[in-house]
Design a protein around this motif. Structure first.
Motif, PDB file in Angstrom:
ATOM      1  N   ARG B 403       0.994  -1.137  -0.048  1.00  0.00           N
ATOM      2  CA  ARG B 403      -0.045  -0.041  -0.072  1.00  0.00           C
ATOM      3  C   ARG B 403       1.092   1.350  -0.135  1.00  0.00           C
ATOM      4  N   PRO B 404       0.472   2.095  -0.361  1.00  0.00           N
ATOM      5  CA  PRO B 404       1.303   3.569  -0.609  1.00  0.00           C
ATOM      6  C   PRO B 404       0.759   4.394   1.029  1.00  0.00           C
ATOM      7  N   ARG B 405       2.363   5.242   1.360  1.00  0.00           N
ATOM      8  CA  ARG B 405       2.896   5.461   2.164  1.00  0.00           C
ATOM      9  C   ARG B 405       3.249   6.961   1.641  1.00  0.00           C
ATOM     10  N   ASP B 406       2.410   7.441   2.285  1.00  0.00           N
ATOM     11  CA  ASP B 406       3.069   9.180   2.118  1.00  0.00           C
ATOM     12  C   ASP B 406       2.700   9.682   3.494  1.00  0.00           C
ATOM     13  N   TRP B 407       3.600  10.165   4.623  1.00  0.00           N
ATOM     14  CA  TRP B 407       3.291  10.828   5.733  1.00  0.00           C
ATOM     15  C   TRP B 407       4.668  11.850   5.630  1.00  0.00           C
ATOM     16  N   SER B 408       4.740  12.287   6.745  1.00  0.00           N
ATOM     17  CA  SER B 408       5.333  12.891   7.492  1.00  0.00           C
ATOM     18  C   SER B 408       5.589  13.459   9.045  1.00  0.00           C
ATOM     19  N   THR B 409       6.246  13.781   9.616  1.00  0.00           N
ATOM     20  CA  THR B 409       5.295  13.938  11.327  1.00  0.00           C
ATOM     21  C   THR B 409       7.285  14.656  11.882  1.00  0.00           C
ATOM     22  N   CYS B 410       6.904  15.695  12.329  1.00  0.00           N
ATOM     23  CA  CYS B 410       8.191  16.510  13.212  1.00  0.00           C
ATOM     24  C   CYS B 410       8.020  16.628  15.083  1.00  0.00           C
ATOM     25  N   PHE B 411       9.313  16.166  15.633  1.00  0.00           N
ATOM     26  CA  PHE B 411       9.276  16.149  16.510  1.00  0.00           C
ATOM     27  C   PHE B 411      10.606  17.864  16.594  1.00  0.00           C
ATOM     28  N   GLU B 412       9.541  18.434  17.976  1.00  0.00           N
ATOM     29  CA  GLU B 412      10.668  19.669  18.100  1.00  0.00           C
ATOM     30  C   GLU B 412      10.399  20.054  19.355  1.00  0.00           C
ATOM     31  N   LEU B 413      12.475  19.950  20.018  1.00  0.00           N
ATOM     32  CA  LEU B 413      12.811  19.957  21.246  1.00  0.00           C
ATOM     33  C   LEU B 413      13.785  21.304  21.279  1.00  0.00           C
ATOM     34  N   ARG B 414      13.360  22.149  22.469  1.00  0.00           N
ATOM     35  CA  ARG B 414      13.640  23.025  22.992  1.00  0.00           C
ATOM     36  C   ARG B 414      13.806  22.455  24.366  1.00  0.00           C
ATOM     37  N   PRO B 415      14.997  23.405  24.690  1.00  0.00           N
ATOM     38  CA  PRO B 415      15.535  23.846  26.575  1.00  0.00           C
ATOM     39  C   PRO B 415      15.251  22.353  27.292  1.00  0.00           C
ATOM     40  N   GLY B 416      14.346  22.981  27.488  1.00  0.00           N
ATOM     41  CA  GLY B 416      13.912  21.604  28.950  1.00  0.00           C
ATOM     42  C   GLY B 416      14.025  20.569  28.512  1.00  0.00           C
ATOM     43  N   SER B 417      13.247  20.209  27.132  1.00  0.00           N
ATOM     44  CA  SER B 417      13.604  18.629  26.651  1.00  0.00           C
ATOM     45  C   SER B 417      15.453  18.309  26.220  1.00  0.00           C
ATOM     46  N   LEU B 418      15.550  19.014  25.806  1.00  0.00           N
ATOM     47  CA  LEU B 418      17.197  18.916  25.175  1.00  0.00           C
ATOM     48  C   LEU B 418      17.567  17.986  26.887  1.00  0.00           C
ATOM     49  N   ARG B 419      17.596  19.180  27.998  1.00  0.00           N
ATOM     50  CA  ARG B 419      18.141  18.642  28.467  1.00  0.00           C
ATOM     51  C   ARG B 419      18.264  17.449  29.694  1.00  0.00           C
ATOM     52  N   SER B 420      16.268  17.212  29.678  1.00  0.00           N
ATOM     53  CA  SER B 420      15.805  16.429  30.834  1.00  0.00           C
ATOM     54  C   SER B 420      15.552  14.648  29.672  1.00  0.00           C
ATOM     55  N   ALA B 421      15.256  15.225  28.201  1.00  0.00           N
ATOM     56  CA  ALA B 421      14.371  13.751  27.133  1.00  0.00           C
ATOM     57  C   ALA B 421      15.799  13.277  26.162  1.00  0.00           C
ATOM     58  N   ASP B 422      15.004  11.944  25.799  1.00  0.00           N
ATOM     59  CA  ASP B 422      16.067  11.340  24.863  1.00  0.00           C
ATOM     60  C   ASP B 422      14.649  11.254  23.330  1.00  0.00           C
ATOM     61  N   PRO B 423      14.684  11.494  22.977  1.00  0.00           N
ATOM     62  CA  PRO B 423      13.237  11.645  21.902  1.00  0.00           C
ATOM     63  C   PRO B 423      14.165  10.358  21.147  1.00  0.00           C
ATOM     64  N   LEU B 424      14.831   9.453  20.609  1.00  0.00           N
ATOM     65  CA  LEU B 424      14.776   8.563  20.312  1.00  0.00           C
ATOM     66  C   LEU B 424      14.691   7.666  20.456  1.00  0.00           C
ATOM     67  N   PRO B 425      14.646   6.793  21.593  1.00  0.00           N
ATOM     68  CA  PRO B 425      13.361   5.348  21.723  1.00  0.00           C
ATOM     69  C   PRO B 425      12.119   6.027  21.501  1.00  0.00           C
TER      70      PRO B 425
END
Lengths: 101, 568
Positions: B403-425
């Motif tokens: 089936r064709p796929r066509d989508w996109s999504t975006c994460f934006e991390l700002r200072p609070g999350s850059l300090r504490s979050a790990d977006p990779l998992p």
């Protein structure tokens, strides 16, 4: 091994004195030393002057005392630690939980 | 209460024998009689009487010899032998006891004393029987316990060995009973070519320690496979142990986060003795010190997951040990101790034999193999950055995949999350949904990790990789990274995923943008070819691992594409 405890005259401070090996065999005696103190003292002092050895179950017993004395609010000093005892305490970083002198 | 016994009387004098048999029968016991020692032994074998009254001096075989043989035949069972004797010399009486006699009684017989002695011996018999019964019971129970432990261990091994303990660069020594001594060793390949190793030592022994090991291992392997960072895994393990362990129990542990490609070792040690990083280049020994409380002591909110960062190069070795090694005693009650270990490390000239040297020193010290200590060596083999680019996988696709796929999504991390979050998992969970990419998920994770680290460290934090050119600079680079991250109050990193597919062909594009001033990507790439930096191999690796790597002229957005093609 002997464990004795002494409440200060004002009932605010309980001193527990340990002689010999502080290990699993002292479990019950150590518990008795602070549980039988009746009214809850504000401060605890564990005098390790006569303690020749301390194993990981002794560390566990100190954690039990800390829990009994109010966890993060507990005021417990470990005094007269010889170098061997101090080494065991510092490898486990117990100075983060107890005042060690 | 007096009890009736079966009693063998051995006496060569017919009159004496009849008299004694009459007395004993009258007291209610069952009696068999023999006229000499040989007959007595034969009767004993046949009738198995419970007690023997034995004359010392008899023809054919005397009482001493017969007593010895009967004792031997009786084995563990106590068959009391009372010597009947007119002997008065001390020496002869001693001989009776030495031959295995339990008591003696002098002729002529006093019926009351005789019966008292018989009953006293009977009490001893009962005592012996009870001891034997209990011994056998304990033996059976112990066997049962060992069987159960074996079964528990087999179950645990399925969990504990889910990882890569058998990797060629890991050597370890752990007895089969280590689990029940509270020792635990786990190792897993983590995404992006890393390896996580955890050596743990639970307080206490036996079942409680083994039970605590189970959730620890599950958390370790489960979270590693999902791509969580070592910090998050450690925090989760601590929180779980704090929840399930009683107050007095905890787990001393060392966590190694090994990234040879990047030349980085991250270490967290809570309560275990010093481990060592032994450098290949000059043999220098860097201690991996305990800086934290053990796992399961602190509440989640006050748990300190700060890792130490050390430079790592091919040929380096990592050595971890449990305190069972230092605290093991020899026959003279001496501890092996840290000094002896250091002496072995000091005298070692060939790092390849270090593991054996330590084992040998332990063996020499104790004169035997001990079973309550753990020793692990991880050696850094392989060239950094030598990850072969994965070939394009060609594999059959089901109709759903077409089936064709066509989508996109975006994460934006700002200072609070850059300090504490790990977006990779979280991002990886998303990408795992795209089945044609599953085969390359490790590669994608590697690339994503590089892109993200590049954006954070160079784009947002404006760190200069060239500081990392030596070990000292390396440590200060990571200190500075932490300092700037803590102080950060503006900036962002955004990660955009775009997936398109048409029929069997498709691609994933990852675009990473940051708030930094941008950089000359081509120049950085060229530079890296000749650089000897400890870090900074990232961009080149990205190009090797992906199908397409391109960037905007201002260097603010890096794009990486992964393509796939299948056949229906």
């Amino acid at each position: 091994m002997t464990i004795s405890s002494q409440l200060s005259a004002d009932g605010q401070e309980l001193t527990i004195t340990i002689r010999g090996r502080f290990d699993f065999n002292t479990h019950q005696a150590f518990r008795d030393a602070y549980q039988c103190a009746g009214s809850l003292p504000r401060r605890y002092v564990v005098d390790l002057n006569g303690a020749t050895y301390l194993d990981s179950s002794a560390l566990g017993m100190l954690l039990l005392l800390r829990d009994h004395a109010g966890s993060d609010k507990a005021d417990i000093r470990l005094i007269n630690c010889n170098p061997d005892v101090r080494k065991v305490l510092s490898v486990s970083n117990f100075e983060q939980l107890f005042a060690i002198a | 209460m007096p009890r009736r016994l079966s009693i063998l009387i051995a006496e060569d004098g017919a009159a004496d024998r009849m008299l004694l048999a009459a007395i004993v029968r009258r007291q209610g016991h069952h009696v068999v009689t023999a006229a000499n020692g040989a007959e007595a032994v034969e009767l004993f074998e046949r009738e198995r009487p419970q007690l023997v009254l034995m004359d010392a001096l008899m023809p054919v075989m005397d009482g001493f010899e017969a007593a010895q043989q009967i004792k031997q035949l009786a084995g563990n069972e106590l068959v009391p032998i009372i010597f009947l004797t007119s002997l008065t010399e001390n020496e002869a009486l001693v001989r009776c006891l030495e031959a295995g006699g339990d008591d003696f009684i002098a002729k002529p017989y006093n019926p009351i004393i005789l019966e008292a002695k018989i009953q006293a011996m009977h009490r001893l018999r009962r005592l012996q029987a009870t001891v034997l019964e209990q011994r056998d019971l304990i033996g059976r129970r112990n066997q049962q316990l060992l069987d159960e432990q074996r079964a528990a261990k087999a179950i645990f091994d399925k969990v504990a060995h889910a990882g890569c303990l058998n990797a060629p660069n890991i050597r370890y020594r752990q007895s089969p009973r280590a689990l029940f001594n509270g020792d635990l060793l786990l190792a897993a390949q983590a995404p992006a070519g890393r390896m996580f190793v955890l050596l743990g030592d639970f307080t206490g022994h036996g079942l409680p320690a083994a039970i605590g090991a189970m959730p620890l291992a599950e958390t370790f392997y489960g979270m590693t496979a999902k791509g969580y960072s070592s910090n998050q895994i450690l925090r989760d393990i601590n929180a779980k142990l704090k929840l399930i362990l009683p107050v007095e129990m905890f787990c001393c542990a060392t966590f190694l986060d090994i990234n040879l490609e990047q030349g980085i070792l991250r270490v967290w040690n809570g309560g275990l003795p010093d481990g060592y990083l032994i450098k290949a280049v000059d043999g220098a020994r860097l201690p991996l010190r305990s800086r934290h409380l053990p796992l399961g002591v602190r509440e989640a909110t006050s748990f300190d997951d700060t890792f130490e960062t050390l430079p790592l190069a091919p040929g380096d070795r990592l050595l971890l040990l449990s305190d069972g090694l230092l605290e093991s005693c020899n026959a003279d009650d001496q501890l092996f101790g840290e000094q002896r270990l250091l002496a072995v490390l000091e005298s070692n000239s060939d790092p390849a034999t270090l593991f054996d040297d330590i084992q040998e020193a332990l063996h020499d010290f104790h004169g035997q193999i001990l079973d309550d200590l753990s020793l692990v060596e991880v050696s850094m083999i392989g060239e950094p950055g030598a990850v072969a680019p994965h070939p394009l996988h060609v594999y059959p696709l089901g109709s759903r995949e077409l089936r064709p796929r066509d989508w996109s999504t975006c994460f934006e991390l700002r200072p609070g999350s850059l300090r504490s979050a790990d977006p990779l998992p979280m991002a990886m969970q998303l990408l795992l949904q795209i089945s044609p990419l599953r085969y390359r998920v490790g590669t994608i994770f590697t690339v994503l990790t590089e892109l993200y680290a590049n954006a954070v460290e160079h784009g947002v934090l404006l760190l200069d990789s060239s500081i990392k050119s030596d070990a000292e600079g390396f440590a200060s680079y990571y200190r500075e990274r932490q300092r700037r991250l803590d102080a950060l109050d503006e900036g962002f990193v955004s990660i955009e995923f775009t997936v398109r597919s048409e029929g069997a062909k498709g691609y994933l594009r990852i675009a990473v943008r940051d708030s930094g001033p941008g950089f000359d990507v081509q120049r950085a790439l060229n530079q890296q070819y000749c650089s000897e930096y400890l870090g900074g191999r990232g961009l080149r690796m990205i190009r090797q691992l992906s199908e397409r790597f391109y960037w905007q002229p201002d260097g603010k957005v890096l794009n990486v594409e992964f393509h796939w093609s299948g056949h229906a």
